[in-house]
Write a protein that holds these residues in place. Sequence first.
Motif, mmCIF file in Angstrom:
data_model
loop_
_atom_site.group_PDB
_atom_site.id
_atom_site.type_symbol
_atom_site.label_atom_id
_atom_site.label_comp_id
_atom_site.label_asym_id
_atom_site.label_seq_id
_atom_site.Cartn_x
_atom_site.Cartn_y
_atom_site.Cartn_z
ATOM 1 N N LYS A 105 0.809 -1.226 0.000
ATOM 2 C CA LYS A 105 0.000 0.000 0.000
ATOM 3 C C LYS A 105 0.839 1.272 0.000
ATOM 4 O O LYS A 105 0.308 2.363 -0.170
ATOM 5 C CB LYS A 105 -0.954 0.000 1.201
ATOM 6 N N ALA A 106 2.174 1.123 0.197
ATOM 7 C CA ALA A 106 3.047 2.291 0.177
ATOM 8 C C ALA A 106 3.515 2.604 -1.242
ATOM 9 O O ALA A 106 3.995 3.695 -1.515
ATOM 10 C CB ALA A 106 4.249 2.050 1.075
ATOM 11 N N ARG A 107 3.379 1.634 -2.138
ATOM 12 C CA ARG A 107 3.912 1.781 -3.493
ATOM 13 C C ARG A 107 2.997 2.612 -4.386
ATOM 14 O O ARG A 107 1.780 2.653 -4.185
ATOM 15 C CB ARG A 107 4.088 0.405 -4.146
ATOM 16 N N SER A 108 3.615 3.193 -5.390
ATOM 17 C CA SER A 108 2.846 3.919 -6.400
ATOM 18 C C SER A 108 2.001 2.912 -7.171
ATOM 19 O O SER A 108 2.532 1.904 -7.662
ATOM 20 C CB SER A 108 3.815 4.630 -7.339
ATOM 21 N N GLY A 109 0.691 3.145 -7.252
ATOM 22 C CA GLY A 109 -0.195 2.203 -7.953
ATOM 23 C C GLY A 109 -0.471 0.963 -7.144
ATOM 24 O O GLY A 109 -1.069 0.017 -7.633
ATOM 25 N N GLY A 110 -0.019 0.931 -5.876
ATOM 26 C CA GLY A 110 -0.183 -0.256 -5.044
ATOM 27 C C GLY A 110 -1.579 -0.313 -4.442
ATOM 28 O O GLY A 110 -2.337 0.640 -4.492
ATOM 29 N N GLY A 111 -1.868 -1.433 -3.839
ATOM 30 C CA GLY A 111 -3.179 -1.634 -3.224
ATOM 31 C C GLY A 111 -3.800 -2.897 -3.773
ATOM 32 O O GLY A 111 -3.280 -3.495 -4.722
ATOM 33 N N VAL A 112 -4.876 -3.344 -3.169
ATOM 34 C CA VAL A 112 -5.537 -4.569 -3.596
ATOM 35 C C VAL A 112 -6.989 -4.278 -3.947
ATOM 36 O O VAL A 112 -7.540 -3.275 -3.510
ATOM 37 C CB VAL A 112 -5.471 -5.659 -2.499
ATOM 38 N N ARG A 113 -7.579 -5.162 -4.707
ATOM 39 C CA ARG A 113 -8.969 -4.963 -5.138
ATOM 40 C C ARG A 113 -9.935 -5.190 -3.968
ATOM 41 O O ARG A 113 -9.568 -5.808 -2.962
ATOM 42 C CB ARG A 113 -9.310 -5.888 -6.297
ATOM 43 N N VAL A 114 -11.149 -4.745 -4.132
ATOM 44 C CA VAL A 114 -12.180 -4.920 -3.115
ATOM 45 C C VAL A 114 -12.435 -6.408 -2.902
ATOM 46 O O VAL A 114 -12.578 -7.166 -3.857
ATOM 47 C CB VAL A 114 -13.490 -4.221 -3.555
ATOM 48 N N GLY A 115 -12.461 -6.828 -1.638
ATOM 49 C CA GLY A 115 -12.739 -8.228 -1.315
ATOM 50 C C GLY A 115 -11.503 -9.107 -1.266
ATOM 51 O O GLY A 115 -11.591 -10.276 -0.892
ATOM 52 N N PHE A 116 -10.334 -8.575 -1.629
ATOM 53 C CA PHE A 116 -9.106 -9.380 -1.611
ATOM 54 C C PHE A 116 -8.656 -9.562 -0.179
ATOM 55 O O PHE A 116 -8.635 -8.624 0.612
ATOM 56 C CB PHE A 116 -8.014 -8.683 -2.429
#
Length: 146
Positions: A39-50
């Motif tokens: 979540k710190a990365r550019s474009g990082g993160g996960v989809r809803v429900g992951f």
Amino acid sequence: MKLYNLSPAAGSTHVSKRKGRGPGTGNGKTGGRGHKGQKARSGGGVRVGFEGGQMPLARRVPKRGFNNIFAKPLEAINVSALDKFEDGATVDAQALLDAGILSKCRYGVKILGKGEITKKLTVKASAFSESAKEKIEKAGGKAEVI
């Protein structure tokens, strides 16, 4: 009034947070993202429900039958509720809303046969059960499908 006199209502706008502009702001250096990680990365993160690779809840829970997402559910009213109206009245969805029998009616009304009806009414609804139609007509009224 001139254009330069116009301003937004008090409290309706606010100054946006400026990330990464020094430690005094409370959002300096890492910009509120913490240290490293997805979540710190550019474009990082996960989809809803992951759930991090764990089998997601939506797939763990058993499913049965068919759920029609295009269904337009009708509000159900029993014939006993129609006795509120005066003899000879015309009852439709709007009349039921006005009388407080229904609180909402998005797609229509279905009249069901529980209870008795003593008054002669003209009932306009999207659908009727066989017993409801029979009871309304037995009381001298009319059941009209709209």
